[in-house]
Structure formats: structure tokens, C-alpha cells
Design an enzyme around this catalytic site. Structure first.
Site, PDB file in Angstrom:
ATOM      1  N   ASP A 286       0.838  -1.199   0.000  1.00 21.66           N
ATOM      2  CA  ASP A 286       0.000   0.000   0.000  1.00 21.66           C
ATOM      3  C   ASP A 286       0.876   1.254   0.000  1.00 21.66           C
ATOM      4  O   ASP A 286       0.640   2.204   0.753  1.00 21.66           O
ATOM      5  CB  ASP A 286      -0.962   0.012   1.186  1.00 21.66           C
TER       6      ASP A 286
ATOM      7  N   HIS B  58      -2.771   0.396  11.700  1.00 23.01           N
ATOM      8  CA  HIS B  58      -2.771  -0.992  11.248  1.00 23.01           C
ATOM      9  C   HIS B  58      -1.357  -1.459  10.929  1.00 23.01           C
ATOM     10  O   HIS B  58      -0.442  -0.645  10.754  1.00 23.01           O
ATOM     11  CB  HIS B  58      -3.653  -1.155  10.000  1.00 23.01           C
TER      12      HIS B  58
ATOM     13  N   GLN C  50      -3.984  -5.426   5.523  1.00 24.96           N
ATOM     14  CA  GLN C  50      -3.681  -4.461   6.587  1.00 24.96           C
ATOM     15  C   GLN C  50      -4.629  -4.700   7.758  1.00 24.96           C
ATOM     16  O   GLN C  50      -5.821  -4.430   7.658  1.00 24.96           O
ATOM     17  CB  GLN C  50      -3.817  -3.022   6.060  1.00 24.96           C
TER      18      GLN C  50
ATOM     19  N   ARG D 171       4.626  11.950  11.108  1.00 18.43           N
ATOM     20  CA  ARG D 171       3.286  11.977  10.522  1.00 18.43           C
ATOM     21  C   ARG D 171       2.555  10.717  10.964  1.00 18.43           C
ATOM     22  O   ARG D 171       2.938   9.605  10.600  1.00 18.43           O
ATOM     23  CB  ARG D 171       3.383  12.031   8.997  1.00 18.43           C
TER      24      ARG D 171
ATOM     25  N   ASP E 147      -0.295   8.281  10.704  1.00 20.27           N
ATOM     26  CA  ASP E 147      -1.200   7.955   9.607  1.00 20.27           C
ATOM     27  C   ASP E 147      -2.520   7.391  10.132  1.00 20.27           C
ATOM     28  O   ASP E 147      -2.565   6.583  11.053  1.00 20.27           O
ATOM     29  CB  ASP E 147      -0.539   6.918   8.691  1.00 20.27           C
TER      30      ASP E 147
ATOM     31  N   GLU F 184      -2.682  12.880  10.239  1.00 15.96           N
ATOM     32  CA  GLU F 184      -3.211  12.567   8.918  1.00 15.96           C
ATOM     33  C   GLU F 184      -4.663  12.172   9.124  1.00 15.96           C
ATOM     34  O   GLU F 184      -5.004  11.006   9.301  1.00 15.96           O
ATOM     35  CB  GLU F 184      -2.403  11.436   8.270  1.00 15.96           C
TER      36      GLU F 184
ATOM     37  N   ASP G  37      -1.820  11.098  -2.375  1.00 14.91           N
ATOM     38  CA  ASP G  37      -3.100  10.401  -2.308  1.00 14.91           C
ATOM     39  C   ASP G  37      -4.073  10.913  -3.368  1.00 14.91           C
ATOM     40  O   ASP G  37      -3.778  11.835  -4.133  1.00 14.91           O
ATOM     41  CB  ASP G  37      -3.699  10.583  -0.912  1.00 14.91           C
TER      42      ASP G  37
END
Length: 650
Positions: free
Chosen positions: A141, A184, A252, A282, A284, A326, A396
Site C-alpha cells: 500500500d 494498522h 492491513q 506523521r 497515519d 493525517e 493520495d
């Protein structure tokens, strides 16, 4: 704050710590621990106070903080002290960031160091290296399916290479940003492997279920993040013989923060990378940290309590390190990730301003600022000692995360307008020059997002194909206009690698079986260093874009009014093709900069008279700070060229 019960417990914990954790070098640690422990104890109790092992788990947390502090290098402790004294250091206008993929911008972490002159040429001094932790190559990912939180993927280098990069950046007065995926892990993480083998301890690190009863109850309130490639929120694991929660992708596995061991593990990870010299972490997918049946499993109160705990713990061991949230959520929710207040309930110092980003894209499509003006009015206020991360493009997809009420107030039907935007940016709307791709199409709800590089989305790709000089010029002006907004709006501007050169969509990802089903890779291309050399060739698209953005970045750093101290005033203008706001020097109210942007393809008249209250334009001319010239006013108004902007002062 002193509170007897929590401090009595702290004393018990400290007497049982290992002897090596009590040496004289830990004085600042224990001072900070004492100052923060009431909050840490209170939050930990709110989350885990009903557990029989509460004291044992809290003791484990404190020991983790102490161990990581002992391992923290002296120069990092000195940096912590300096940043504690100058606690608003990150609100300065001097910071300008860039996000990039290590192996797409360079070969690896060592090679990345050789590419720093390019960043410094542009004026970048905050470097966000996209995820580099160990991931399975066939199911990563893009780096967000972590197999080992304490190891760098061998393709990029090693943890020592991260430390070396951090040292070099510090020497160049640059900051390093890295990701920690807190929601995750990969299903190939050691915890997941041991869960598969039947280890109950590690099965409790995740949400696992024997049958569909509870998963079905969760599903009733949970939306789908990737409805096409990963429908549903649970996956049957044959080896384990159980269902596991997988909100993002089947590979995940969502972490179970109802288990305090998971929180302690993640705080340990955060402090590990802080000790490698990372300045900003950061975090996530923070909106997903707490799952609750009967809810959307996003933005739960407990998720905020977890982030407050993470921040309080980091302030004990590595107080100079900042957090980015995030959280790509509704405008009404995003500001909550700064925390409830700047002193007692802090969370993340920085949050993505996804709403402003989406509003800018609306202005590109509509060629006006109607929704942009309305949406900016509705942006949530932030805390002191917190700031926005403003961006035009990131790794993204682009979602249309503005409020339906704002769309209606701007004169549009929400459903029809979102459909128009998707049609426009995917090139299906008649006359659209955009070359984006649809993403995340949900056939049940009709919702969709889109992807594509900045240059392709604003029409540079189609303009170059047709060799139409007028549309090439319009695309270049649009790219510069968008960046002028994020550089002046208030917060830290984050530029995406390649955007300063006009990088187009790269469809090569379709030949890679591990990427072919994710069209976000269209704008995650390998950096073209031959294209970068064209920034030195006058008359090229690359030279025009790079030199213009370089000039704007340098000017931003000189304008103290662009520092972020809640010193922006949105101005009401009669012309809805324009966005105008006033920035004021927080230490000298007479030092002001007026920013005005024209999103129309036609020149627009900017009326001065209604702005007399802002004590600007008291003369017959104004200074254009970008050009360094003075502009004559015509009957108390100024003509703004199409797809252009001004930064103005007296």
C-alpha cells in the site's frame, strides 16, 4: 499539576524502575514526567482503568519512556531544550516543505543526500520522506502496510542511513518528516504471524472474531474506504480460522487500542524514530484508532484520548518532536486533532488542511471563487501552538471534502456539483482540459474521488499535446496561482515532488502487477532528473515554473506577516471570482500583506473602497511585492489579470 493519587502512584513506579534509569542525566526527564504525569495517569485511567493489570501496564509505559530517554543522544536533548524555550518555532514563515518518495526521487536514502541541493535550490527546508519502513513488496500500500516498525525497508537502506540523513539535514537547517502508521500493520508483521499461530496475546493486538456476528454489527455503521479494490471492513483469515478487521486493505490488520500493550508498543515506536533524529512524525490514519459498534468507527472520543496520551508521553521523552495528524475528515472534525486546548489536552501540532485543498480544486474547475470564499469562512479555528499543512497535491487521491451547506450557500446543488467536479477532472466534461482518473468510485452511494498529477489535472498535459501556447500558459499560471495560495494562507506549505517542474501523469504503473489496480501511482512517478535540468533553460516550462516558485518561496520567508499566529483576515469582496485575505505581522500591526487571487480566465476588477477598514491602500498606488514594482490604482480599484495573484503592501 500536582494530584496526590497519581503522584503517589508515580512514586511507587519510580522506586521499582531499573537502577540504570536513575542516574543524574535523567533530571530533565523526571522534571517533565512529574509535570505531565497527572495527565498521563488520567488519560490512561479513562482508557484502561477497569483492567486488573492497570498499574502494571502504566508502570510498563513509564519504563518505556525512561528507556527511550536514556537512549536519546545529547544533541537531540539539547534541541529539545531549545525548542521548549522557543515553543512557537514551527509557526515561523521560514518553513516550506516537500513530500517525496525516496526510491522515486533518488535511488535510496544515501543517494537522497546527494539530491538535497535541488531541494535547497528551490528553497525547501522541511523534507517529508514518504513511508520507508519494512513492507512486503507485493502488498505494501505504498509503504503503509508495515511489516516491521523498527526496520527500514532494505530497498531504501538502513536505520543508520535515516540517522545520517537526519544529521545532514540538521546541518543544513532542514527538518525531517517520517511516517508512523498507527492504525494498522501488515498481515506479515510478527504480531500478525503469532496471532495466526494461535497466540492469544497477539490475537488481542487486533480485532479478531470467530464468526460474522460482531463484524456484521460493526459493518452497519462503517463506511468503505476502498469500495472497489477492498470492499467491506473484515477479512477471513484461513490460517487463523477467524475474521479480522481490515478497514483499508485485506492485508492491513487494524490494531486494537483497547489493549494498552498496543498503545505502549506504538509509543515505543514513535520514540524510537524520534531518537533517530526525526523532527516531525506523521501519524497515519489517526481518525480510525478507536472502533465502536454502532458508529462509523472514525473520530471517536477515545481516538483523541489516545493521541493526547501519545503527545504527553512524547513531551516527556522527546519534547522537540512534532506530530502531524493525517486525518482527512469532515471540516467540523479535523480541528479536533489539534486537541481541546494548547496546554492540557494537546494532540498534534500540525494537521492537513484537506478542505482548503479541495476548495482550491473547486476554484480551478469552476473558474471562480464562490465556493472557495464560502468554504474558507467555514474553516474551523485552530489552537495556538498549532498550524495547518497546506497543500495543492499529495501522494493520495483528491476527495471533495467540503460541507454540503457551503456548496448550497455558494449556489450549487451538492450532489450535482460533486458530479460535475468528477466529470471535469477526469476530462469527461465538455471542454475540460483535465486528464485525471476516477478513484474510489462507490457504486452504492455514487461517491467518487479522482487522481492525477497537478500538471495533468490543470490541463498542462493536454495543452502540450496540442501545442497550444495559450492553454500551456493558462496551465502554468494555474499551477503558480495555486501555490501562491498555500504559500501565503497561513501554515506550512507542502509542495509535492515534481510539481515545481510540471510533471505529468505517468501510466507506467499499469505494467506493474502490484500497482496496476491503484491509479494513484499515476502521480507517483520516478523523478525525471533530465527534466529537472531544464529548469536552467530559459523559455522552457520547467524554467518558468521552477524560477517563479523559487522566487515566491524566498519572498515568503522574508514576510513575517506570513507566519501563522491566527493573523489572517478573510476579506469580503464584491467580485466572486476573487479570493482576498489580509495577513498581518503579529509583532507589528502596521506591517500588512494583502493577498488577492483571480481564478477566472478573464481579468477581474478588484474594488478598493470596501477595504478601507483594513488601513491599506491609503495612497494612489500599492506595492506588488512579487514584482517589486508599484501599481497605480484606477478609480480606487485594481485590475487583476486572469489566473493571477498579487501580494500587496503599502
Amino acid at each position: 499539576m500536582y494530584e496526590q493519587e497519581s503522584h503517589a502512584l508515580l512514586n511507587d513506579i519510580l522506586t521499582k524502575l531499573r537502577p540504570e534509569l536513575g542516574n543524574t542525566h535523567t533530571r530533565h526527564f523526571y522534571t517533565r514526567l512529574g509535570a505531565n504525569f497527572y495527565a498521563i495517569h488520567s488519560l490512561f485511567y479513562l482508557l484502561y482503568g477497569e483492567r486488573e493489570d492497570f498499574k502494571q501496564q502504566l508502570s510498563s509505559l513509564v519504563e518505556t519512556l525512561a528507556l527511550r530517554y536514556v537512549q536519546r543522544a545529547p544533541h537531540l536533548r539539547e534541541s529539545d531544550m531549545a525548542r521548549e524555550k522557543n515553543y512557537n518555532w514551527f509557526l515561523s514563515q521560514k518553513w516550506v516543505g516537500m513530500a517525496l518518495y525516496c526510491d522515486r526521487f533518488a535511488d535510496n536514502l544515501n543517494d537522497l543526500q546527494t539530491k538535497l541541493p535541488y531541494l535547497q535550490d528551490l528553497g525547501i527546508n522541511l523534507l517529508h520522506v514518504m513511508p520507508i519502513l519494512d513492507c512486503p513488496p507485493e502488498a505494501s500500500d505504498g509503504g503503509y502496510a508495515v511489516r516491521n516498525y523498527l526496520e527500514v525497508d532494505a530497498r531504501f537502506g538502513s536505520t543508520d542511513d535515516v540517522q545520517a540523513l537526519a544529521t545532514t539535514l540538521t546541518q543544513r537547517d532542514m527538518l525531517l518528516v517520517l511516517d508512523v502508521v498507527v492504525n494498522h500493520t501488515s498481515d506479515q508483521h510478527e504480531w500478525a504471524k503469532r496471532a495466526r499461530q494461535g497466540d492469544k496475546k497477539y490475537q488481542d493486538y487486533y480485532y479478531v472474531f470467530d464468526n460474522r456476528s460482531l463484524p456484521d454489527a460493526y459493518e452497519q455503521g462503517m463506511p468503505e474506504v476502498f469500495p472497489l479494490q477492498a470492499p467491506g471492513n473484515f477479512t477471513w483469515d484461513e490460517a487463523m480460522g477467524k475474521w479480522v478487521m481490515t478497514v483499508f486493505n485485506a492485508y492491513q490488520w487494524d490494531l486494537n487500542y483497547r489493549n494498552p500493550e498496543v498503545l505502549i508498543e506504538m509509543i515505543n515506536v514513535i520514540l524510537f524514530w524520534a531518537n533517530k533524529g526525526v523532527d516531525v512524525l506523521r501519524l497515519d490514519a489517526v481518525a480510525f484508532l478507536w472502533k465502536k459498534i454502532g458508529s462509523s468507527c472514525q473520530n471517536e472520543r477515545e481516538a483523541h484520548l489516545l493521541l493526547q496520551l501519545m503527545k504527553d508521553c512524547c513531551q516527556v521523552t522527546a519534547p522537540g518532536v512534532l506530530f502531524i495528524a493525517e486525518a482527512i475528515v469532515a471540516p467540523s472534525e479535523v480541528s479536533k486533532y489539534f486537541g481541546e486546548d494548547a496546554i492540557n489536552a494537546k494532540e498534534c501540532e500540525i494537521a492537513y488542511n484537506a478542505t482548503f485543498m479541495a476548495l482550491l480544486w473547486d476554484a480551478v474547475a469552476t473558474k471562480n471563487a464562490r465556493l472557495l470564499n464560502q468554504g474558507v469562512k467555514s474553516l474551523p479555528t485552530k489552537l495556538e501552538r498549532a498550524t495547518w499543512l497546506n497543500y495543492v497535491r499529495c501522494h493520495d487521491d483528491i476527495g471533495l471534502g467540503f460541507d454540503d451547506r457551503d456548496i448550497s450557500l455558494a449556489g450549487y446543488d451538492p450532489h450535482q456539483h460533486r458530479n460535475f467536479l468528477i466529470e471535469y477532472f477526469t476530462g469527461r466534461f465538455e471542454g475540460s482540459p483535465a486528464r485525471g482518473l476516477p478513484f474510489g468510485v462507490n457504486r452504492k452511494t455514487g461517491d467518487a474521488r479522482f487522481t492525477g498529477s497537478l500538471a495533468s489535472l490543470v490541463g498542462l498535459e493536454s495543452a502540450l499535446q496540442s501545442q497550444d501556447e495559450q492553454t500551456i500558459d493558462a496551465a502554468i499560471k494555474t499551477i503558480v496561482l495555486l501555490h501562491s495560495m498555500i504559500l501565503s494562507f497561513g501554515g506550512i506549505p507542502l509542495i509535492y515532488y515534481g510539481d515545481a517542474l510540471g510533471t505529468l501523469n505517468d501510466m507506467a504503473y499499469m505494467t506493474d502487477p502490484f500497482k496496476a489496480n491503484d491509479n494513484r501511482w499515476a502521480h507517483r512517478s520516478h523523478f525525471d532528473w533530465a527534466k529537472a535540468e531544464k529548469r536552467h533553460q530559459s523559455g522552457t516550462v520547467e524554467h518558468t515554473l521552477f524560477s517563479t516558485m523559487k522566487k515566491l518561496i524566498a519572498l515568503r520567508k522574508e514576510l513575517v506577516a506570513f507566519a501563522d499566529f491566527d493573523n489572517r483576515q478573510l476579506l469580503s469582496v464584491n467580485n466572486l471570482n476573487l479570493l482576498a485575505f489580509l495577513r498581518t505581522d503579529p509583532k507589528n500591526s502596521h506591517n500588512k500583506v494583502l493577498v488577492v487571487g483571480n481564478f477566472s480566465t478573464e481579468a477581474q476588477r478588484f474594488e478598493i473602497d470596501p477595504l478601507s477598514s483594513c488601513t491599506l491602500f491609503m495612497h494612489h498606488d500599492v506595492k506588488d511585492l512579487v514584482a517589486g514594482t508599484r501599481l497605480e490604482l484606477d478609480k480606487h480599484s485594481l485590475l487583476i489579470p486572469p489566473l493571477s495573484f498579487y501580494w500587496l503592501s503599502e
